[in-house]
Design a protein around this motif. Structure first.
Motif: not given
Ligand code: PGA
Length: 251
Positions: A101-107
């Motif tokens: 929902l908040f676009g937090e990718h693995s990096k």
């Protein structure tokens, strides 16, 4: 023996009066529990009152997210030092709701994980696959990638100061729990992948299961050899349910 942990993830629920009532019931409900840890991860504005309520109890507390930045012009963010100011033990990082929902990718998740550890917080690192990914047979690949991002940045040894939560996205808030064997298979996959890099770290790593854990299924999940407790959403908001889940750790 590795530590078992049940952590409540309140998500965006609660208010001052309800929180107090819930916590007072949970405090007395888990007072007699030995060999098990109980924690609640609460919305930021309630950290101060939760700290006051839980200070002299056997329950710890934490946050559901944290900034990867130490301080500065980051409107709306909350730093690791701020969480430490309110006595937090844990910070959840990479919850699937943050990722999707908040676009937090693995990096970014890896950066948050490292920031939390550098501040002396224990990150609860969430990993898990969607239903499409499971049906496509890519569950292990997805989880490996999610873990790899963290290990690349923080090193495998950092997992000695972390908790991993396996949360299949299709089981979160849906009432569909992974079967104990489905969950165990992924937990074993996670532990053996880490063991290939550091056996001691893998052996001692607490790996929680999360996704529709309730009073009536917790015991069979927690009985599996690689499941070391749970990250509990909906059931952590109802005192009697959360207390029952905590007690399931001891069976
Ligand atoms: P749930 O949530 O127990 O409501 O499925 C778990 C989580 O999102 O951590």
């Amino acid at each position: 023996m590795r530590k078992k942990l049940v952590a409540g993830n309140w998500k965006m629920h609660g208010n001052l009066a309800e929180n107090n009532e819930l916590l007072n019931a949970v405090v007395s409900g888990v007072a007699g529990l030995r060999d098990a840890s109980v924690s609640v991860c609460v919305p930021y504005p309630y950290l101060s009152s939760v700290q006051a309520t839980l200070r002299d109890t056997n329950i710890t507390w934490g946050a559901q997210n944290v900034s990867q930045y130490d301080k500065g012009a980051y409107t709306g963010e909350v730093s690791t030092a701020m969480l430490k100011d309110f006595g937090c033990t844990y910070a959840i990082v990479g919850h699937s709701e943050r990722r999707t929902l908040f676009g937090e990718h693995s990096k970014v998740v890896a950066e948050k994980y490292l920031a939390a550890q550098n501040a002396g917080l224990i990150p609860i690192l969430c990993v898990g696959e969607t239903l499409e990914q499971r049906e496509a047979g890519t569950t292990e690949k997805i989880i490996e990638e999610q873990l790899k991002a963290v290990i690349a940045l923080a090193g495998v040894d950092s997992l000695s100061k972390a908790v991993v939560a396996y949360e299949p996205i299709w089981a979160i808030g849906t009432g569909k729990t992974a079967s104990p064997q489905q969950a165990q298979d992924v937990h074993e996959f996670i532990r053996s992948g880490i063991a290939a890099q550091n056996a001691g770290v893998a052996e001692n790593l607490t790996i929680q299961y999360g996704g529709s854990v309730k009073a009536n299924n917790a015991a069979e999940l927690f009985a599996m050899p690689d499941i070391d407790g749970g990250l509990i959403g909906g059931a952590s908001l109802i005192a009697s349910d959360f207390i029952a889940v905590c007690h399931a750790l001891q069976n």
